[in-house]
Design an enzyme around this catalytic site. Structure first.
Site, PDB file in Angstrom:
ATOM      1  CB  SER A   7       2.967   8.874   1.235  1.00 41.75           C
ATOM      2  OG  SER A   7       2.754   7.776   0.374  1.00 41.75           O
ATOM      3  CB  THR A  17      -0.546 -23.110   5.442  1.00 37.80           C
ATOM      4  OG1 THR A  17      -0.612 -22.524   4.118  1.00 37.80           O
ATOM      5  CG2 THR A  17      -0.358 -24.597   5.309  1.00 37.80           C
ATOM      6  CG  ASP A  49       2.115 -21.795   2.187  1.00 40.25           C
ATOM      7  OD1 ASP A  49       1.198 -21.016   1.822  1.00 40.25           O
ATOM      8  OD2 ASP A  49       1.915 -22.751   2.943  1.00 40.25           O
ATOM      9  CG  ASP A  55       6.105   8.395  -0.717  1.00 37.76           C
ATOM     10  OD1 ASP A  55       5.322   7.488  -0.330  1.00 37.76           O
ATOM     11  OD2 ASP A  55       5.697   9.525  -1.062  1.00 37.76           O
ATOM     12  CG  ASP A  97      -3.685 -20.565   3.014  1.00 33.50           C
ATOM     13  OD1 ASP A  97      -4.491 -21.515   3.036  1.00 33.50           O
ATOM     14  OD2 ASP A  97      -2.461 -20.713   2.830  1.00 33.50           O
ATOM     15  CG  HIS A 119      -2.151  -0.878   0.970  1.00 33.09           C
ATOM     16  ND1 HIS A 119      -3.432  -0.511   1.289  1.00 33.09           N
ATOM     17  CD2 HIS A 119      -2.261  -2.122   0.418  1.00 33.09           C
ATOM     18  CE1 HIS A 119      -4.281  -1.482   0.964  1.00 33.09           C
ATOM     19  NE2 HIS A 119      -3.583  -2.474   0.440  1.00 33.09           N
ATOM     20  CG  ASP A 120       5.059   3.392   1.355  1.00 35.11           C
ATOM     21  OD1 ASP A 120       4.505   4.512   1.225  1.00 35.11           O
ATOM     22  OD2 ASP A 120       6.303   3.263   1.447  1.00 35.11           O
ATOM     23  CG  HIS A 143      -4.150 -11.906  -1.043  1.00 35.67           C
ATOM     24  ND1 HIS A 143      -5.078 -11.434  -1.936  1.00 35.67           N
ATOM     25  CD2 HIS A 143      -3.620 -10.788  -0.455  1.00 35.67           C
ATOM     26  CE1 HIS A 143      -5.114 -10.113  -1.906  1.00 35.67           C
ATOM     27  NE2 HIS A 143      -4.224  -9.698  -1.030  1.00 35.67           N
ATOM     28  CB  VAL A 185      -0.556   5.445  -2.506  1.00 31.34           C
ATOM     29  CG1 VAL A 185      -1.232   6.809  -2.534  1.00 31.34           C
ATOM     30  CG2 VAL A 185      -1.602   4.337  -2.475  1.00 31.34           C
TER      31      VAL A 185
HETATM   32  C1  HEM Z   1      -3.868  -7.658  -6.671  1.00 31.22           C
HETATM   33  C2  HEM Z   1      -4.578  -6.769  -6.052  1.00 31.22           C
HETATM   34  C3  HEM Z   1      -4.881  -6.817  -4.582  1.00 31.22           C
HETATM   35  C4  HEM Z   1      -6.090  -6.598  -3.994  1.00 31.22           C
HETATM   36  C5  HEM Z   1      -7.366  -6.254  -4.711  1.00 31.22           C
HETATM   37  C6  HEM Z   1      -5.918  -6.788  -2.571  1.00 31.22           C
HETATM   38  C7  HEM Z   1      -6.915  -6.635  -1.641  1.00 31.22           C
HETATM   39  C8  HEM Z   1      -6.817  -6.977  -0.311  1.00 31.22           C
HETATM   40  C9  HEM Z   1      -7.888  -6.923   0.654  1.00 31.22           C
HETATM   41  C10 HEM Z   1      -9.302  -6.438   0.371  1.00 31.22           C
HETATM   42  C11 HEM Z   1      -7.418  -7.384   1.832  1.00 31.22           C
HETATM   43  C12 HEM Z   1      -8.206  -7.562   3.135  1.00 31.22           C
HETATM   44  C13 HEM Z   1      -8.361  -6.257   3.872  1.00 31.22           C
HETATM   45  C14 HEM Z   1      -9.318  -6.406   5.029  1.00 31.22           C
HETATM   46  O1  HEM Z   1     -10.523  -6.460   4.773  1.00 31.22           O
HETATM   47  O2  HEM Z   1      -8.878  -6.508   6.187  1.00 31.22           O
HETATM   48  C15 HEM Z   1      -6.040  -7.735   1.637  1.00 31.22           C
HETATM   49  C16 HEM Z   1      -5.213  -8.254   2.597  1.00 31.22           C
HETATM   50  C17 HEM Z   1      -3.876  -8.491   2.406  1.00 31.22           C
HETATM   51  N1  HEM Z   1      -3.144  -8.203   1.275  1.00 31.22           N
HETATM   52 FE1  HEM Z   1      -3.879  -7.684  -0.526  1.00 31.22          FE
HETATM   53  N2  HEM Z   1      -4.620  -7.095  -2.330  1.00 31.22           N
HETATM   54  C18 HEM Z   1      -3.936  -7.130  -3.521  1.00 31.22           C
HETATM   55  C19 HEM Z   1      -2.601  -7.359  -3.698  1.00 31.22           C
HETATM   56  C20 HEM Z   1      -1.709  -7.553  -2.668  1.00 31.22           C
HETATM   57  C21 HEM Z   1      -0.285  -7.547  -2.810  1.00 31.22           C
HETATM   58  C22 HEM Z   1       0.454  -7.266  -4.114  1.00 31.22           C
HETATM   59  C23 HEM Z   1       0.234  -7.795  -1.578  1.00 31.22           C
HETATM   60  C24 HEM Z   1       1.666  -7.876  -1.142  1.00 31.22           C
HETATM   61  C25 HEM Z   1       2.684  -8.106  -1.904  1.00 31.22           C
HETATM   62  C26 HEM Z   1      -0.882  -7.992  -0.674  1.00 31.22           C
HETATM   63  C27 HEM Z   1      -0.779  -8.362   0.648  1.00 31.22           C
HETATM   64  C28 HEM Z   1      -1.851  -8.551   1.497  1.00 31.22           C
HETATM   65  C29 HEM Z   1      -1.729  -9.126   2.831  1.00 31.22           C
HETATM   66  C30 HEM Z   1      -0.469  -9.707   3.453  1.00 31.22           C
HETATM   67  C31 HEM Z   1      -2.996  -9.075   3.402  1.00 31.22           C
HETATM   68  C32 HEM Z   1      -3.390  -9.509   4.833  1.00 31.22           C
HETATM   69  C33 HEM Z   1      -3.159  -8.326   5.748  1.00 31.22           C
HETATM   70  C34 HEM Z   1      -3.426  -8.565   7.214  1.00 31.22           C
HETATM   71  O3  HEM Z   1      -3.780  -9.638   7.639  1.00 31.22           O
HETATM   72  O4  HEM Z   1      -3.254  -7.576   7.989  1.00 31.22           O
HETATM   73  N3  HEM Z   1      -2.031  -7.795  -1.358  1.00 31.22           N
HETATM   74  N4  HEM Z   1      -5.694  -7.461   0.334  1.00 31.22           N
END
Ligand code: HEM
Length: 325
Positions: free
Chosen positions: A82, A248, A253, A80, A245, A72-73, A199, A76
Site C-alpha cells: 500500500s 560504519t 552491522d 501489502d 551511524d 513502512h509497508d 538504523h 501500515v
Molecule cells: C522503532 C521505531 C522506528 C522509528 C521511530 C524510526 C524512525 C526513523 C526516522 C525518523 C528515520 C529518518 C527519516 C528521515 O528523516 O529521512 C529513519 C530512517 C531509517 N529507518 Fe527507521 N525507525 C524505526 C524503526 C525502523 C525499523 C524497524 C527499520 C527496518 C527494519 C528501520 C529502517 C530505517 C532505515 C534503513 C532508515 C534509513 C533510510 C534511508 O537512508 O533512506 N527503521 N527511521
C-alpha cells in the site's frame, strides 16, 4: 519452445512439491511459503536480486531506503505494497503523502524490479513480495545477512495517509510507546530492539532529530550533539541529511548497538532502548555479539514480513506497483 504436454511432468512435480512444503509448515505460517513462485516464476528472486544489487552497488543509500520501505509497508495495513500507491484524483492522500513518508526511497528500484519480473512472468508476482525480496537482498548486500523470505503476499487496494499517521512510530517515541506500537503489529520487545539495528545504515534529515539538539537532550553525548549542530545549522534553507551511524554508515552491522551504548544515536526512539533492564541487556548483548544479532535480525525481518498479509484470493497482483489494477 516446449509444448504444454512437455511441461506437464514439471507442473505435476511443482504441485506435489508445493503440497509437501505446505504439509511441513506450522498452520500459523502456512499462508506464506519460501519458494512460493517456484513453479509460476522460478527466476523471480534472481531477477529482483540483480536489479537491487545493481542499484545498491551504485548507491548504498538505495539499500537503506529499501529496508525502510519494507518496514513502512508492513506497519501500515500489513505488507501489502500500500506504501507504493501514488495519489490519484479519487484518492489524493495515499500513504506516500504522509509527510514522514516523503523521505522514503527505493520506489524506482521497485519499479525497475517489477518491470523486469513482469517481462518474464506477467501478472504473477505481487509488489508486496517484491518489496520483501528487495529488503532481504539489501540486507545481504549491505550486511552479508542472509535469510530466506517466505512469499505469497497479495497487493492491497487501499492506502491512506491517515492510517500511516496512526501506525508509524515517530522518532520522539519513548520505550513505552514503542513497545505498544510494535505489540499492536504482533511484534515483541525483542523484535523492536533487533529491528532497530537497521538504523546502522542510511541517513536522516536533521528535522527528524533537531528537537534533541537545542536545548540539548541530556541523554545525548555532548560532543556528538555538537557535531550534529554543526551538520544541521538552523540557518540551512533545506533540511540537510546526516548518516545514522557515523562509524560504519553503509554497513548493516551491530555498530548501531555500540552507538546506543555510547549515546551517539539520532532519535529518542534509539536512545530509549537503554531505558529498561530488558532492552538494555539486549543492546549490550548485540553490541558484543554481531553473529547473534545478524541471525536475530534475519528472523525478525521474516516475522515483520508476516504482519497483516493478504494471501490466497485476497487483494490482487498489481500490474504496476504504483496503481491499483
Ligand atoms: C522503532 C521505531 C522506528 C522509528 C521511530 C524510526 C524512525 C526513523 C526516522 C525518523 C528515520 C529518518 C527519516 C528521515 O528523516 O529521512 C529513519 C530512517 C531509517 N529507518 Fe527507521 N525507525 C524505526 C524503526 C525502523 C525499523 C524497524 C527499520 C527496518 C527494519 C528501520 C529502517 C530505517 C532505515 C534503513 C532508515 C534509513 C533510510 C534511508 O537512508 O533512506 N527503521 N527511521
Amino acid at each position: 519452445m516446449s509444448s504444454s504436454r512437455d511441461q506437464l511432468p514439471l507442473l505435476a512435480s511443482c504441485f506435489l512439491f508445493a503440497l509437501a512444503i505446505q504439509a511441513m509448515l506450522p498452520t500459523s505460517s502456512a499462508s506464506l511459503q519460501v519458494g512460493f513462485y517456484g513453479c509460476k516464476c522460478p527466476k523471480v528472486e534472481e531477477i529482483v536480486r540483480n536489479v537491487v544489487y545493481k542499484a545498491v552497488a551504485k548507491n548504498p543509500r538505495e539499500g537503506a531506503g529499501l529496508i525502510r520501505l519494507f518496514f513502512h509497508d508492513c506497519f501500515v495495513r500489513g505488507c501489502d505494497a500500500s506504501v507504493l500507491l501514488d495519489p490519484t484524483r479519487s484518492n489524493p492522500t495515499t500513504e506516500k503523502t504522509f509527510p514522514p513518508n516523503n523521505s522514503l526511497e527505493g520506489f524506482d528500484v521497485i519499479d525497475e524490479a517489477k518491470a523486469a519480473v513482469e517481462h518474464h512472468c506477467p501478472g504473477v508476482v505481487s509488489c508486496a513480495d517484491i518489496i520483501a525480496f528487495a529488503a532481504r537482498d539489501s540486507a545481504k548486500f549491505l550486511g552479508n545477512i542472509s535469510y530466506a523470505i517466505p512469499s505469497g503476499r497479495r497487493d492491497g487496494r487501499v492506502s491512506t495517509a491517515a492510517e500511516a499517521l496512526q501506525s508509524l512510530p515517530p522518532p520522539f517515541f519513548n520505550l513505552t510507546q514503542l513497545k505498544a506500537n510494535f505489540a499492536s503489529k504482533g511484534l515483541s520487545v525483542d523484535d523492536l530492539v533487533t529491528l532497530s539495528g537497521a538504523h546502522s545504515v542510511g541517513d536522516s534529515h536533521c528535522s527528524s532529530f533537531s528537537s534533541r539538539l537545542s536545548p540539548q537532550d541530556p541523554s545525548m553525548n555532548p560532543s556528538f550533539a555538537a557535531l550534529l549542530r554543526r551538520k544541521c545549522p538552523s540557518t540551512a534553507s533545506s533540511s540537510p541529511h546526516v548518516d545514522q551511524d557515523i562509524v560504519t554508515p553503509n554497513k548493516l552491522d551491530n555498530q548501531y548497538y555500540k552507538n546506543v551504548k555510547a549515546h551517539k544515536v539520532l532519535f529518542t526512539s534509539d536512545q530509549t532502548l537503554l531505558s529498561s533492564p530488558q532492552t538494555a541487556a539486549l543492546v549490550t548483548s548485540y553490541a558484543t555479539n554481531p553473529i547473534a544479532w545478524e541471525a536475530k535480525f534475519g528472523a525478525a525481518m521474516v516475522k515483520l514480513g508476516y504482519v497483516g498479509v493478504l494471501t490466497g484470493n485476497q487483494g490482487e497482483v498489481r500490474k504496476t506497483c504504483r496503481v491499483v489494477n
